[in-house]
Design a protein around this motif. Structure first.
Motif, PDB file in Angstrom:
ATOM      1  N   PRO A  56      40.386 -12.246  13.299  1.00  0.00           N
ATOM      2  CA  PRO A  56      41.174 -12.250  12.065  1.00  0.00           C
ATOM      3  C   PRO A  56      41.859 -13.583  11.769  1.00  0.00           C
ATOM      4  O   PRO A  56      42.003 -13.958  10.601  1.00  0.00           O
ATOM      5  CB  PRO A  56      42.198 -11.139  12.295  1.00  0.00           C
ATOM      6  CG  PRO A  56      41.523 -10.209  13.253  1.00  0.00           C
ATOM      7  CD  PRO A  56      40.712 -11.083  14.151  1.00  0.00           C
ATOM      8  N   ASP A  57      42.296 -14.293  12.815  1.00  0.00           N
ATOM      9  CA  ASP A  57      42.939 -15.584  12.563  1.00  0.00           C
ATOM     10  C   ASP A  57      42.010 -16.540  11.815  1.00  0.00           C
ATOM     11  O   ASP A  57      42.482 -17.417  11.081  1.00  0.00           O
ATOM     12  CB  ASP A  57      43.377 -16.240  13.875  1.00  0.00           C
ATOM     13  CG  ASP A  57      44.652 -15.621  14.444  1.00  0.00           C
ATOM     14  OD1 ASP A  57      45.329 -14.864  13.715  1.00  0.00           O
ATOM     15  OD2 ASP A  57      44.980 -15.896  15.615  1.00  0.00           O
ATOM     16  N   LEU A  58      40.700 -16.358  11.989  1.00  0.00           N
ATOM     17  CA  LEU A  58      39.759 -17.216  11.276  1.00  0.00           C
ATOM     18  C   LEU A  58      39.765 -16.921   9.782  1.00  0.00           C
ATOM     19  O   LEU A  58      39.548 -17.826   8.967  1.00  0.00           O
ATOM     20  CB  LEU A  58      38.348 -17.048  11.844  1.00  0.00           C
ATOM     21  CG  LEU A  58      37.267 -17.951  11.232  1.00  0.00           C
ATOM     22  CD1 LEU A  58      37.622 -19.427  11.427  1.00  0.00           C
ATOM     23  CD2 LEU A  58      35.902 -17.651  11.838  1.00  0.00           C
ATOM     24  N   ILE A  59      40.037 -15.665   9.404  1.00  0.00           N
ATOM     25  CA  ILE A  59      40.176 -15.338   7.991  1.00  0.00           C
ATOM     26  C   ILE A  59      41.364 -16.090   7.396  1.00  0.00           C
ATOM     27  O   ILE A  59      41.286 -16.639   6.288  1.00  0.00           O
ATOM     28  CB  ILE A  59      40.368 -13.824   7.794  1.00  0.00           C
ATOM     29  CG1 ILE A  59      39.092 -13.058   8.166  1.00  0.00           C
ATOM     30  CG2 ILE A  59      40.785 -13.501   6.362  1.00  0.00           C
ATOM     31  CD1 ILE A  59      38.011 -13.079   7.137  1.00  0.00           C
ATOM     32  N   VAL A  60      42.470 -16.145   8.135  1.00  0.00           N
ATOM     33  CA  VAL A  60      43.646 -16.882   7.671  1.00  0.00           C
ATOM     34  C   VAL A  60      43.298 -18.361   7.511  1.00  0.00           C
ATOM     35  O   VAL A  60      43.659 -18.994   6.512  1.00  0.00           O
ATOM     36  CB  VAL A  60      44.822 -16.679   8.633  1.00  0.00           C
ATOM     37  CG1 VAL A  60      46.006 -17.563   8.235  1.00  0.00           C
ATOM     38  CG2 VAL A  60      45.240 -15.215   8.659  1.00  0.00           C
ATOM     39  N   GLY A  96      33.644  -5.771  10.529  1.00  0.00           N
ATOM     40  CA  GLY A  96      32.892  -5.945  11.762  1.00  0.00           C
ATOM     41  C   GLY A  96      33.664  -6.461  12.955  1.00  0.00           C
ATOM     42  O   GLY A  96      33.091  -7.152  13.798  1.00  0.00           O
ATOM     43  N   ASN A  97      34.964  -6.110  13.050  1.00  0.00           N
ATOM     44  CA  ASN A  97      35.724  -6.595  14.194  1.00  0.00           C
ATOM     45  C   ASN A  97      36.910  -5.681  14.450  1.00  0.00           C
ATOM     46  O   ASN A  97      37.796  -5.538  13.605  1.00  0.00           O
ATOM     47  CB  ASN A  97      36.224  -8.027  13.931  1.00  0.00           C
ATOM     48  CG  ASN A  97      36.713  -8.699  15.196  1.00  0.00           C
ATOM     49  OD1 ASN A  97      37.394  -8.086  16.002  1.00  0.00           O
ATOM     50  ND2 ASN A  97      36.389  -9.969  15.362  1.00  0.00           N
ATOM     51  N   ASP A  98      36.950  -5.067  15.626  1.00  0.00           N
ATOM     52  CA  ASP A  98      38.028  -4.146  15.970  1.00  0.00           C
ATOM     53  C   ASP A  98      39.377  -4.852  16.135  1.00  0.00           C
ATOM     54  O   ASP A  98      40.419  -4.191  16.182  1.00  0.00           O
ATOM     55  CB  ASP A  98      37.697  -3.402  17.271  1.00  0.00           C
ATOM     56  CG  ASP A  98      36.562  -2.406  17.099  1.00  0.00           C
ATOM     57  OD1 ASP A  98      36.292  -2.025  15.935  1.00  0.00           O
ATOM     58  OD2 ASP A  98      35.933  -2.033  18.103  1.00  0.00           O
ATOM     59  N   GLN A  99      39.363  -6.190  16.234  1.00  0.00           N
ATOM     60  CA  GLN A  99      40.621  -6.924  16.381  1.00  0.00           C
ATOM     61  C   GLN A  99      41.517  -6.789  15.146  1.00  0.00           C
ATOM     62  O   GLN A  99      42.704  -7.131  15.208  1.00  0.00           O
ATOM     63  CB  GLN A  99      40.346  -8.406  16.640  1.00  0.00           C
ATOM     64  CG  GLN A  99      39.673  -8.694  17.973  1.00  0.00           C
ATOM     65  CD  GLN A  99      39.440 -10.184  18.155  1.00  0.00           C
ATOM     66  OE1 GLN A  99      40.347 -10.988  18.042  1.00  0.00           O
ATOM     67  NE2 GLN A  99      38.199 -10.549  18.437  1.00  0.00           N
ATOM     68  N   TRP A 100      40.976  -6.304  14.034  1.00  0.00           N
ATOM     69  CA  TRP A 100      41.775  -6.138  12.830  1.00  0.00           C
ATOM     70  C   TRP A 100      42.826  -5.045  12.987  1.00  0.00           C
ATOM     71  O   TRP A 100      43.861  -5.080  12.313  1.00  0.00           O
ATOM     72  CB  TRP A 100      40.878  -5.810  11.635  1.00  0.00           C
ATOM     73  CG  TRP A 100      40.212  -7.003  11.059  1.00  0.00           C
ATOM     74  CD1 TRP A 100      38.895  -7.368  11.183  1.00  0.00           C
ATOM     75  CD2 TRP A 100      40.816  -8.013  10.250  1.00  0.00           C
ATOM     76  NE1 TRP A 100      38.653  -8.538  10.506  1.00  0.00           N
ATOM     77  CE2 TRP A 100      39.816  -8.954   9.927  1.00  0.00           C
ATOM     78  CE3 TRP A 100      42.117  -8.223   9.776  1.00  0.00           C
ATOM     79  CZ2 TRP A 100      40.080 -10.069   9.150  1.00  0.00           C
ATOM     80  CZ3 TRP A 100      42.374  -9.337   8.996  1.00  0.00           C
ATOM     81  CH2 TRP A 100      41.359 -10.248   8.688  1.00  0.00           C
TER      82      TRP A 100
END
Length: 252
Positions: A56-60, A96-100
């Motif tokens: 998620p940090d990559l989305i930021v 596609g990522n459970d880290q969310w």
């Protein structure tokens, strides 16, 4: 609104005509533009492919880079493809990522952009940009999956992840009318599925008006019932202004 949203980020002196940075995070693309207080677009869209499956940090990071050409703004509204609460992501079924799960997206964006941030489900934001504000209105978005939002006299109801609910046999609505279904089944069969979805919503919700948005509305070929309207993708950006209804605008 009857369910106040938590505001994340710094506050400061009020500005009379706040400019809102509207961000629409989708399963295929992230879009952003600046919006005037009356909901008019002040800039063209900036758009980038969503980095699916990445932290998620990559989305930021991606959003920070994406908005650089847009200029100054006073506050931020974000539409997210999943359930959110109090600025925190609860579900992100199409990213596609459970880290969310449990990710404090509003706080992270507020810290990066140094502006207050409000976060809501993307179908809710799109609906706020489209609804008349009278009676029982419903929005669905047809994109990577199917987003859903419900409004009573312009007030958003608590979010329901209808896209994850069973639609037909073992298919969820995401799988039944999402982008993969359009590619898999072809436009003719997909349109039948969308019609059946409208019929199901009519029974479930008893809506006065239904609005359909999202990138795949251009694939709809059937004649629309009088109480169903297609809406532009730009409402997924411009509707973000209404997340701030009744809130004094602030500048960091």
């Amino acid at each position: 609104m009857d369910h106040p949203l938590q505001t994340s980020g710094p506050v400061g002196e009020a500005t009379p005509d706040p400019v809102t940075l509207g961000i629409d995070i989708g399963g295929s693309h992230i879009k952003a533009a600046l919006v005037a207080p009356d909901g008019a677009l002040l800039t063209n869209y900036e758009r980038v492919v969503t980095p699916l499956g990445k932290p998620p940090d990559l989305i930021v990071d991606t959003i920070s880079t994406l908005i650089a050409p847009l200029g100054d703004f006073d506050r931020v509204s974000v539409g997210f493809p999943g359930a959110t609460r109090g600025g925190t992501v609860l579900t992100a079924p199409n990213l596609g990522n459970d880290q969310w799960h449990g990710y404090k997206l509003a706080d992270r964006l507020a810290a990066r952009l140094a502006r207050p941030v409000r976060l809501a489900n993307d179908a809710t934001v799109q609906g706020l940009g489209a609804i008349a504000g009278r009676g029982l209105e419903c929005t669905i978005t047809l994109g990577t999956g199917m987003g859903f939002a419900l409004f009573t006299d312009g007030r958003p109801a608590p979010h329901l992840e209808l896209g994850q609910h069973n639609a037909h046999r073992k298919h969820t609505y995401d799988q039944y009318v999402g982008h993969e279904a359009l590619n898999r089944d072809g436009a003719r069969k997909w349109n039948k599925h969308v019609l059946r979805t409208i019929d199901a919503l009519r029974v479930l919700v008893n809506f006065d008006l239904l609005y359909i948005g999202g990138g795949n509305v251009t694939a709809i070929t059937f004649a629309l019932p009088a109480d169903v309207h297609l809406v532009s993708n730009e409402t997924g950006i411009t509707g973000g202004v209404r997340l701030w209804d009744g809130v004094s605008p602030r500048r960091a």
